[in-house]
Design a protein around this motif. Structure first.
Motif, PDB file in Angstrom:
ATOM      1  N   ILE A  45       0.822  -1.217   0.000  1.00 43.16           N
ATOM      2  CA  ILE A  45       0.000   0.000   0.000  1.00 43.16           C
ATOM      3  C   ILE A  45       0.859   1.271   0.000  1.00 43.16           C
ATOM      4  CG2 ILE A  45      -2.032  -0.975   1.122  1.00 43.16           C
ATOM      5  CD1 ILE A  45      -0.954   0.373   3.773  1.00 43.16           C
ATOM      6  N   HIS A  52      -8.915  -0.313   2.033  1.00 46.02           N
ATOM      7  CA  HIS A  52     -10.243  -0.445   1.450  1.00 46.02           C
ATOM      8  C   HIS A  52     -10.391  -1.840   0.833  1.00 46.02           C
ATOM      9  CE1 HIS A  52      -8.908   0.212  -2.710  1.00 46.02           C
ATOM     10  NE2 HIS A  52      -8.401   1.410  -2.410  1.00 46.02           N
ATOM     11  N   GLY A  54     -10.736  -2.917  -2.086  1.00 43.05           N
ATOM     12  CA  GLY A  54      -9.916  -3.193  -3.267  1.00 43.05           C
ATOM     13  C   GLY A  54      -8.545  -3.699  -2.837  1.00 43.05           C
ATOM     14  N   THR A  58      -7.007  -7.668  -3.393  1.00 42.46           N
ATOM     15  CA  THR A  58      -5.718  -7.966  -4.026  1.00 42.46           C
ATOM     16  C   THR A  58      -4.837  -8.792  -3.087  1.00 42.46           C
ATOM     17  OG1 THR A  58      -5.803  -6.128  -5.578  1.00 42.46           O
ATOM     18  CG2 THR A  58      -3.615  -6.860  -4.924  1.00 42.46           C
ATOM     19  N   TYR A  59      -4.744  -8.408  -1.825  1.00 41.20           N
ATOM     20  CA  TYR A  59      -3.881  -9.180  -0.912  1.00 41.20           C
ATOM     21  C   TYR A  59      -4.464 -10.559  -0.613  1.00 41.20           C
ATOM     22  CZ  TYR A  59      -1.533  -4.833  -0.963  1.00 41.20           C
ATOM     23  OH  TYR A  59      -0.898  -3.712  -1.441  1.00 41.20           O
ATOM     24  N   GLY A 248       0.085  -7.700  -8.025  1.00 39.54           N
ATOM     25  CA  GLY A 248      -0.552  -6.437  -7.660  1.00 39.54           C
ATOM     26  C   GLY A 248      -1.900  -6.367  -8.341  1.00 39.54           C
ATOM     27  N   GLY A 249      -2.562  -5.234  -8.213  1.00 36.30           N
ATOM     28  CA  GLY A 249      -3.827  -5.043  -8.910  1.00 36.30           C
ATOM     29  C   GLY A 249      -3.575  -4.727 -10.381  1.00 36.30           C
ATOM     30  N   LYS A 289     -14.577   2.114  -9.941  1.00 31.59           N
ATOM     31  CA  LYS A 289     -13.435   1.508  -9.268  1.00 31.59           C
ATOM     32  C   LYS A 289     -13.254   2.190  -7.913  1.00 31.59           C
ATOM     33  CE  LYS A 289      -8.452   1.703  -9.142  1.00 31.59           C
ATOM     34  NZ  LYS A 289      -7.204   2.247  -9.644  1.00 31.59           N
ATOM     35  N   MET A 290     -13.084   1.372  -6.880  1.00 32.69           N
ATOM     36  CA  MET A 290     -12.866   1.929  -5.544  1.00 32.69           C
ATOM     37  C   MET A 290     -11.482   2.567  -5.536  1.00 32.69           C
ATOM     38  SD  MET A 290     -13.413  -0.215  -2.010  1.00 32.69           S
ATOM     39  CE  MET A 290     -15.096  -0.726  -2.340  1.00 32.69           C
TER      40      MET A 290
HETATM   41  N1  5CA Z   1       2.168   1.448  -3.280  1.00 36.70           N
HETATM   42  C1  5CA Z   1       1.702   1.186  -4.607  1.00 36.70           C
HETATM   43  C2  5CA Z   1       2.253  -0.097  -5.171  1.00 36.70           C
HETATM   44  S1  5CA Z   1       3.995  -0.160  -5.108  1.00 36.70           S
HETATM   45  C3  5CA Z   1       0.168   1.178  -4.679  1.00 36.70           C
HETATM   46  O1  5CA Z   1      -0.353   0.958  -5.749  1.00 36.70           O
HETATM   47  N2  5CA Z   1      -0.464   1.393  -3.519  1.00 36.70           N
HETATM   48  S2  5CA Z   1      -2.066   1.439  -3.383  1.00 36.70           S
HETATM   49  O2  5CA Z   1      -2.306   1.682  -1.980  1.00 36.70           O
HETATM   50  O3  5CA Z   1      -2.611   2.375  -4.294  1.00 36.70           O
HETATM   51  O4  5CA Z   1      -2.606   0.033  -3.773  1.00 36.70           O
HETATM   52  C4  5CA Z   1      -2.225  -1.121  -3.042  1.00 36.70           C
HETATM   53  C5  5CA Z   1      -2.593  -2.368  -3.828  1.00 36.70           C
HETATM   54  O5  5CA Z   1      -4.014  -2.456  -3.969  1.00 36.70           O
HETATM   55  C6  5CA Z   1      -2.028  -2.389  -5.250  1.00 36.70           C
HETATM   56  O6  5CA Z   1      -1.631  -3.724  -5.574  1.00 36.70           O
HETATM   57  C7  5CA Z   1      -3.204  -1.960  -6.105  1.00 36.70           C
HETATM   58  O7  5CA Z   1      -3.121  -2.495  -7.417  1.00 36.70           O
HETATM   59  C8  5CA Z   1      -4.364  -2.569  -5.336  1.00 36.70           C
HETATM   60  N3  5CA Z   1      -5.635  -1.836  -5.544  1.00 36.70           N
HETATM   61  C9  5CA Z   1      -5.854  -0.509  -5.455  1.00 36.70           C
HETATM   62  N4  5CA Z   1      -7.160  -0.216  -5.706  1.00 36.70           N
HETATM   63  C10 5CA Z   1      -7.770  -1.413  -5.955  1.00 36.70           C
HETATM   64  C11 5CA Z   1      -9.131  -1.791  -6.285  1.00 36.70           C
HETATM   65  N5  5CA Z   1     -10.106  -0.901  -6.382  1.00 36.70           N
HETATM   66  N6  5CA Z   1      -9.382  -3.116  -6.469  1.00 36.70           N
HETATM   67  C12 5CA Z   1      -8.393  -4.041  -6.358  1.00 36.70           C
HETATM   68  N7  5CA Z   1      -7.110  -3.745  -6.036  1.00 36.70           N
HETATM   69  C13 5CA Z   1      -6.807  -2.447  -5.846  1.00 36.70           C
END
Ligand code: 5CA
Ligand code: ZN
Length: 411
Positions: A45, A52, A54, A58-59, A248-249, A289-290
């Motif tokens: 993150i 959230h 989303g 992903t995790y 990742g997402g 998209k969230m």
């Molecule tokens: N710190 C970077 C990655 S190095 C980043 O993208 N952080 S994040 O907080 O925006 O997202 C964290 C993870 O959640 C990422 O793998 C991202 O692809 C995933 N993600 C973000 N929004 C969603 C969503 N709405 N649905 C599914 N996965 C999501």
């Protein structure tokens, strides 16, 4: 950084088929081929507006990868980062009048609590960008020495950029054409208009210090890491080149994972950063998209505070396929809570129908690109039998409970 507590992971007798996953680069489902220790890097993150649904989805998808590998007898070296130095984090800290470090720490702690509640197996190495500055600097030096990077002609802010055309294979991970790349680059944190760049697509490696921004010393002047190089440097230093899964997402397919791979490939002179590039679909809410930028967030901590069982959240997010973009809804949560209740009732029975077939199917479905909709339906079948018709196998309910716990993380 500190990880969160490991959930109990019971051992299920027997083995399943090897895990096959969709690879975004090759655009097909292929077998993973880990050694005794499987290796995985998943982008963590950026610590604000965590966690959230989303993020959670992903995790959870990569938690299933971890669980299937372990069920097959592999150890798993799992690495995750925290992007605790980034523009949106600073903007949020400034808006709220808090220190960016305090905001990052507090949100990372909230994330740990949410992951613990969701029974997600923690990474072995949990690494903040601020802990990896040395590795980043070393990598940027290598890229400069190789001619894959350059300093822009700007006396005031001599930022360092990566040449998008430094490797011949650039573009293989996303398979996007140049125009799509430019569009996504502009939308997702890139700066195509920055004067002084050789090409609009060139990606920031090191941002020279601006007034009021944190900075670290380096041979190319004080500044801070760009985004993609953070994940390249952390994965290379903790796992090494050529690991099993980069995850990742799907919003990270381009530019983030394309450039993370390209940086590492340029720095090592080797060809393929990760064997599989795996991407989870986007979770939506309210028709979009969230996302932090839109603000349409359902937080795991909010649901927990409202008394929602984290296992119902887990089931709700696994009800759809991990690669599909899908929506969260109150209806989905209600269905998942009811499902959880039935599963718990059935696994608490003194006896039930034989569970061998169910466990075989669970393993097969998960090994087939994490087909959770089929896996959940198979469990529903056994649960309905157990509740409606009973059964004589006194070991079966316990065995099913163990399988749900080990393979799906639900108890
Ligand atoms: N710190 C970077 C990655 S190095 C980043 O993208 N952080 S994040 O907080 O925006 O997202 C964290 C993870 O959640 C990422 O793998 C991202 O692809 C995933 N993600 C973000 N929004 C969603 C969503 N709405 N649905 C599914 N996965 C999501
Ligand atoms: Zn990343």
């Amino acid at each position: 950084m500190r990880i969160w507590p490991e959930p109990d992971l019971p051992v299920l007798p027997g083995r399943g088929p090897g895990l096959r996953l969709y690879d975004s680069a090759d655009r097909q489902i292929r077998p993973t081929s880990p050694g005794a220790t499987a290796t995985m890097y998943v982008c963590g993150i950026t610590p604000y507006d965590a966690t959230h649904l989303g993020h959670a989805a992903t995790y959870l998808a990569f938690d299933l990868v971890n669980r299937v590998w372990r069920d097959n007898g592999h150890r798993v070296h799992y690495v995750q980062n925290v992007t605790d130095v980034d523009d949106p984090l600073f903007e949020r800290a400034e808006r709220d009048g808090v220190d960016w470090r305090a905001l990052g720490d507090e949100q990372t702690e909230l994330f740990r609590t949410d992951m613990t509640a969701l029974r997600v197996i923690p990474p072995r190495d949990y690494v903040a960008a601020t802990e990896a500055i040395g590795e980043v600097v070393e990598m940027v030096e290598k890229l400069l020495a190789a001619g894959s990077a350059y300093v822009v002609d700007d006396a005031e802010y001599p930022d360092v950029y990566y040449r998008a055309d430094a490797t011949v294979q650039f573009g293989y991970e996303s398979n996007y054409d140049h125009e799509t790349m430019l569009t996504l680059f502009a939308e997702r944190g890139g700066d195509p208009q920055r004067p002084g760049k050789a090409e609009p697509l060139d990606a920031l490696l090191w941002r020279a210090q601006r007034p009021g921004e944190p900075s670290w010393p380096s041979p190319f002047g004080p500044g801070r890491p760009g985004w993609h190089v953070e994940c390249s440097a952390i994965s290379l230093s903790r796992i090494g080149f050529g690991f099993d899964v980069q995850g990742g997402g799907s919003d990270l397919i381009f530019p983030h994972h394309e450039f993370s791979a390209a940086h590492a490939e340029s720095a090592t002179g080797e060809r393929r950063f990760a064997r599989h590039y795996v991407h989870a679909g986007m979770i939506g809410w309210d028709g979009h998209k969230m996302s932090k930028s839109r603000g349409n967030l359902v937080l795991v901590s909010r649901l927990r505070a409202d008394g929602v069982d984290p296992m119902a959240i887990r089931l709700g997010l696994m009800a759809g396929h991990y690669r599909a973009d899908r929506s969260w809804s109150d209806g989905l949560l209600a269905e998942s809570s009811a499902r959880l209740h039935r599963w718990r009732s059935a696994t608490a029975l003194p006896a039930g129908p034989d569970a061998t077939d169910l466990i075989g199917r669970l393993r097969r479905y998960l090994a087939d690109d994490l087909d959770t909709p089929k896996a959940l339906a198979a469990v529903d079948g056994w649960v309905t039998d157990a509740l409606d018709f009973g059964g004589r196998d006194t070991a079966a309910p316990g065995l099913v409970a163990t399988a749900l716990d080990a393979l799906l993380g639900v108890r």
